[in-house]
Scaffold this motif. Structure first.
Motif, PDB file in Angstrom:
ATOM      1  N   ASP A   4     -38.044 -17.013  -1.472  1.00 48.19           N
ATOM      2  CA  ASP A   4     -37.331 -15.737  -1.299  1.00 48.19           C
ATOM      3  C   ASP A   4     -36.486 -15.671  -0.044  1.00 48.19           C
ATOM      4  O   ASP A   4     -35.873 -14.625   0.237  1.00 48.19           O
ATOM      5  CB  ASP A   4     -38.287 -14.532  -1.354  1.00 48.19           C
ATOM      6  N   ASP A   5     -36.421 -16.752   0.734  1.00 53.29           N
ATOM      7  CA  ASP A   5     -35.451 -16.793   1.815  1.00 53.29           C
ATOM      8  C   ASP A   5     -34.047 -16.918   1.217  1.00 53.29           C
ATOM      9  O   ASP A   5     -33.876 -17.193   0.029  1.00 53.29           O
ATOM     10  CB  ASP A   5     -35.739 -17.967   2.756  1.00 53.29           C
ATOM     11  N   GLU A   6     -33.039 -16.730   2.073  1.00 50.34           N
ATOM     12  CA  GLU A   6     -31.656 -16.679   1.602  1.00 50.34           C
ATOM     13  C   GLU A   6     -30.792 -17.737   2.266  1.00 50.34           C
ATOM     14  O   GLU A   6     -30.978 -18.057   3.456  1.00 50.34           O
ATOM     15  CB  GLU A   6     -31.060 -15.294   1.880  1.00 50.34           C
ATOM     16  N   ILE A   7     -29.847 -18.259   1.497  1.00 46.45           N
ATOM     17  CA  ILE A   7     -28.870 -19.206   2.015  1.00 46.45           C
ATOM     18  C   ILE A   7     -27.482 -18.721   1.611  1.00 46.45           C
ATOM     19  O   ILE A   7     -27.246 -18.388   0.444  1.00 46.45           O
ATOM     20  CB  ILE A   7     -29.137 -20.639   1.497  1.00 46.45           C
ATOM     21  N   ILE A   8     -26.594 -18.617   2.572  1.00 47.84           N
ATOM     22  CA  ILE A   8     -25.228 -18.140   2.316  1.00 47.84           C
ATOM     23  C   ILE A   8     -24.338 -19.340   2.014  1.00 47.84           C
ATOM     24  O   ILE A   8     -24.319 -20.318   2.776  1.00 47.84           O
ATOM     25  CB  ILE A   8     -24.684 -17.361   3.524  1.00 47.84           C
ATOM     26  N   ILE A   9     -23.608 -19.266   0.902  1.00 49.60           N
ATOM     27  CA  ILE A   9     -22.728 -20.363   0.492  1.00 49.60           C
ATOM     28  C   ILE A   9     -21.376 -19.804   0.069  1.00 49.60           C
ATOM     29  O   ILE A   9     -21.323 -18.916  -0.794  1.00 49.60           O
ATOM     30  CB  ILE A   9     -23.317 -21.163  -0.696  1.00 49.60           C
ATOM     31  N   PRO A  10     -20.270 -20.305   0.635  1.00 51.14           N
ATOM     32  CA  PRO A  10     -18.958 -19.904   0.129  1.00 51.14           C
ATOM     33  C   PRO A  10     -18.797 -20.384  -1.313  1.00 51.14           C
ATOM     34  O   PRO A  10     -19.098 -21.536  -1.627  1.00 51.14           O
ATOM     35  CB  PRO A  10     -17.970 -20.618   1.057  1.00 51.14           C
ATOM     36  N   GLU A  11     -18.370 -19.478  -2.193  1.00 56.03           N
ATOM     37  CA  GLU A  11     -18.171 -19.852  -3.588  1.00 56.03           C
ATOM     38  C   GLU A  11     -16.686 -19.822  -3.933  1.00 56.03           C
ATOM     39  O   GLU A  11     -15.917 -19.094  -3.296  1.00 56.03           O
ATOM     40  CB  GLU A  11     -18.976 -18.954  -4.527  1.00 56.03           C
ATOM     41  N   THR A  35     -11.068 -17.513  -2.444  1.00 56.52           N
ATOM     42  CA  THR A  35     -10.199 -17.280  -3.594  1.00 56.52           C
ATOM     43  C   THR A  35      -9.110 -18.328  -3.732  1.00 56.52           C
ATOM     44  O   THR A  35      -8.695 -18.958  -2.751  1.00 56.52           O
ATOM     45  CB  THR A  35      -9.526 -15.898  -3.502  1.00 56.52           C
ATOM     46  N   ILE A  36      -8.642 -18.475  -4.961  1.00 61.69           N
ATOM     47  CA  ILE A  36      -7.583 -19.430  -5.256  1.00 61.69           C
ATOM     48  C   ILE A  36      -6.273 -19.031  -4.582  1.00 61.69           C
ATOM     49  O   ILE A  36      -5.432 -19.874  -4.277  1.00 61.69           O
ATOM     50  CB  ILE A  36      -7.393 -19.561  -6.787  1.00 61.69           C
ATOM     51  N   ASP A  37      -6.112 -17.734  -4.327  1.00 61.12           N
ATOM     52  CA  ASP A  37      -4.852 -17.248  -3.752  1.00 61.12           C
ATOM     53  C   ASP A  37      -4.615 -17.752  -2.335  1.00 61.12           C
ATOM     54  O   ASP A  37      -3.460 -17.863  -1.901  1.00 61.12           O
ATOM     55  CB  ASP A  37      -4.817 -15.709  -3.776  1.00 61.12           C
ATOM     56  N   LYS A  60     -21.731 -13.326 -10.962  1.00 56.91           N
ATOM     57  CA  LYS A  60     -21.405 -13.261 -12.379  1.00 56.91           C
ATOM     58  C   LYS A  60     -20.039 -12.613 -12.573  1.00 56.91           C
ATOM     59  O   LYS A  60     -19.693 -11.630 -11.910  1.00 56.91           O
ATOM     60  CB  LYS A  60     -22.471 -12.484 -13.148  1.00 56.91           C
ATOM     61  N   GLY A  61     -19.271 -13.189 -13.504  1.00 54.82           N
ATOM     62  CA  GLY A  61     -17.960 -12.641 -13.824  1.00 54.82           C
ATOM     63  C   GLY A  61     -16.824 -13.312 -13.096  1.00 54.82           C
ATOM     64  O   GLY A  61     -15.652 -13.158 -13.494  1.00 54.82           O
ATOM     65  N   LEU A  62     -17.126 -14.076 -12.045  1.00 58.68           N
ATOM     66  CA  LEU A  62     -16.064 -14.779 -11.322  1.00 58.68           C
ATOM     67  C   LEU A  62     -15.804 -16.141 -11.953  1.00 58.68           C
ATOM     68  O   LEU A  62     -16.703 -16.775 -12.508  1.00 58.68           O
ATOM     69  CB  LEU A  62     -16.437 -14.965  -9.851  1.00 58.68           C
ATOM     70  N   GLY A  63     -14.558 -16.595 -11.861  1.00 58.97           N
ATOM     71  CA  GLY A  63     -14.180 -17.920 -12.352  1.00 58.97           C
ATOM     72  C   GLY A  63     -14.055 -18.029 -13.856  1.00 58.97           C
ATOM     73  O   GLY A  63     -13.967 -19.139 -14.389  1.00 58.97           O
ATOM     74  N   MET A  64     -14.003 -16.901 -14.551  1.00 60.99           N
ATOM     75  CA  MET A  64     -14.002 -16.929 -16.012  1.00 60.99           C
ATOM     76  C   MET A  64     -12.755 -17.606 -16.584  1.00 60.99           C
ATOM     77  O   MET A  64     -12.804 -18.189 -17.668  1.00 60.99           O
ATOM     78  CB  MET A  64     -14.106 -15.507 -16.569  1.00 60.99           C
ATOM     79  N   LYS A  65     -11.640 -17.532 -15.863  1.00 61.80           N
ATOM     80  CA  LYS A  65     -10.394 -18.128 -16.348  1.00 61.80           C
ATOM     81  C   LYS A  65     -10.125 -19.504 -15.724  1.00 61.80           C
ATOM     82  O   LYS A  65      -9.103 -20.123 -16.015  1.00 61.80           O
ATOM     83  CB  LYS A  65      -9.213 -17.214 -16.027  1.00 61.80           C
TER      84      LYS A  65
END
Length: 397
Positions: free
Chosen positions: A113-120, A143-145, A362-367
């Protein structure tokens, strides 16, 4: 009926490999499939590594030391020192691929239950490693932009809680190909020191940088000795993915002593593969010069061809051999499956990796899709021709 574990049911499927059954069916139909979905280089493994295996004289295939061959770790330390990374053999543990090194890093620094931050977006298996370790991924979006540059440090700061134990980056990045600048690495160094966190850097693509850009390692930052953990592998550097040899590197003695306990529990890394990996360190610089030149040309050809397709958005990668492309379609996963099941251009099709699996949100990178430019140049050109025709056909359905 017995049930599988909750952890097992939560393990994500690989977005890179989950479409393999559909590719197999396409091949059984007689279709040629261009594999843009997986980072398996087509570059030949250095002869010096292959010859080392062929020439082994050994009566008993023994365990190695849990930390790996001392001779290999000494030579690896010398290699890093030539890269301005001042480490010694005692600060290196050889692992079964970079994957095991990441598991050791998470197991040694985080509790359930510890957390790790990762750029996605990030390497999809980070999700799997985190699930297996009982650790929660906290994503910060790039982001791609803006070419998937490091998000503002303020965005990291907002996410840090009492459960946060580390920040993980891949540099250069898989799946984006982004190369973090020295300034960006220094910003991360400041925040992990400020909040007493680990900075884990997956640097397996270190050699693959283009346009004169320089890779800057977390192990090169003065004053970060207790915070920095480097993950490395021979898979990409020497086109030795099947060797399954990597390492975890840190100057933090308590961390490395803890990782060593995980290393002892799995006994030792594979002996033959260490022999090949140690020999690979003798690979001449000309090998890398030729490989980097080839990948640079492939990148340029691929990016130009993708930009010529109406509606496609793509940023030019600075390193590694991947790019993320946003396609003019609603669901990249459905499109990727359709490419294999229902489409061919003169008996040929392509396999891509849907990028949603490289996000935690969820919902990111769908295209988006990840494309690996690990094919020869004429095959890349043909692949994009097929992709262009497929997009037109798909949107006409």
């Amino acid at each position: 009926m017995p049930k599988v574990s909750h952890k097992g049911s939560q393990m994500p499927e690989s977005p890179i490999r989950k479409l393999v059954p559909f590719a197999d069916i396409a091949k059984k139909k007689g279709h040629k499939v261009y594999h843009l979905n997986i980072g398996q280089p087509d570059i030949k493994t250095p002869e010096v590594a292959m010859n080392a295996i062929k020439n082994v004289e050994m009566e008993v295939l023994e365990y190695s030391h849990s930390a790996g061959f001392e001779s290999y770790r000494n030579k690896l330390a010398a290699y890093y020192q030539n890269q301005n990374i001042n480490v010694n053999a005692s600060e290196i543990i050889i692992t079964t691929g970079g994957s095991e090194a990441l598991m050791f890093a998470m197991g040694s620094t985080m509790d359930v239950d510890d957390e790790i931050i990762i750029p996605e977006p990030f390497y999809a298996n980070y999700n799997g490693f985190s699930t297996a370790s009982g650790v929660n991924v906290v994503p910060v979006v790039s982001t791609i932009d803006d070419g998937f540059a490091l998000p503002p440090i303020a965005e990291f700061e907002k996410l840090i809680t009492s459960k946060t134990k580390a920040i993980l980056i891949c540099n250069p990045g898989n799946p984006t190909g982004y190369l973090y600048s020295k300034e960006e690495i220094m910003q991360l160094a400041e925040i992990v020191k400020k909040h007493d966190l680990f900075l884990i850097a997956d640097e397996v693509y270190r050699e693959f940088t283009y346009d004169g850009d320089i890779h800057y390692s977390v192990m090169s930052i003065p004053g970060l000795e207790e915070n920095a953990i480097m993950i490395d592998s021979v898979s990409k550097r020497y086109s030795m993915c099947g060797a399954r040899i990597g390492c975890i590197v840190s100057k933090n003695k308590e961390l490395m002593a803890t990782a060593m306990k995980f290393a002892q529990a799995r006994l030792s890394p594979p002996t033959f593969a260490q022999i090949a990996s140690e020999a690979a360190l003798e690979t001449p610089q000309t090998y890398f010069d030729e490989v980097i030149s080839e990948y640079r040309e492939r990148r340029d050809i691929l990016i130009k061809a993708l930009k010529d397709i109406d509606g496609v958005k793509v940023s030019s990668p600075k390193g590694a051999f991947y790019c993320i492309a946003e396609l003019p379609i609603a669901d990249a996963e459905k499109f990727a499956q359709w490419l294999l099941e229902d489409f061919d251009l003169n008996g040929e099709t392509v396999m891509v990796a849907p990028a949603a699996g490289f996000y935690s949100t969820k919902g990111l990178g769908m295209k988006e899709v990840r494309i690996a430019y690990v094919l020869k140049q004429e095959d890349l050109i043909r692949s994009v021709e097929i992709l262009k025709a497929a997009i037109t056909a798909y949107n006409a359905l």
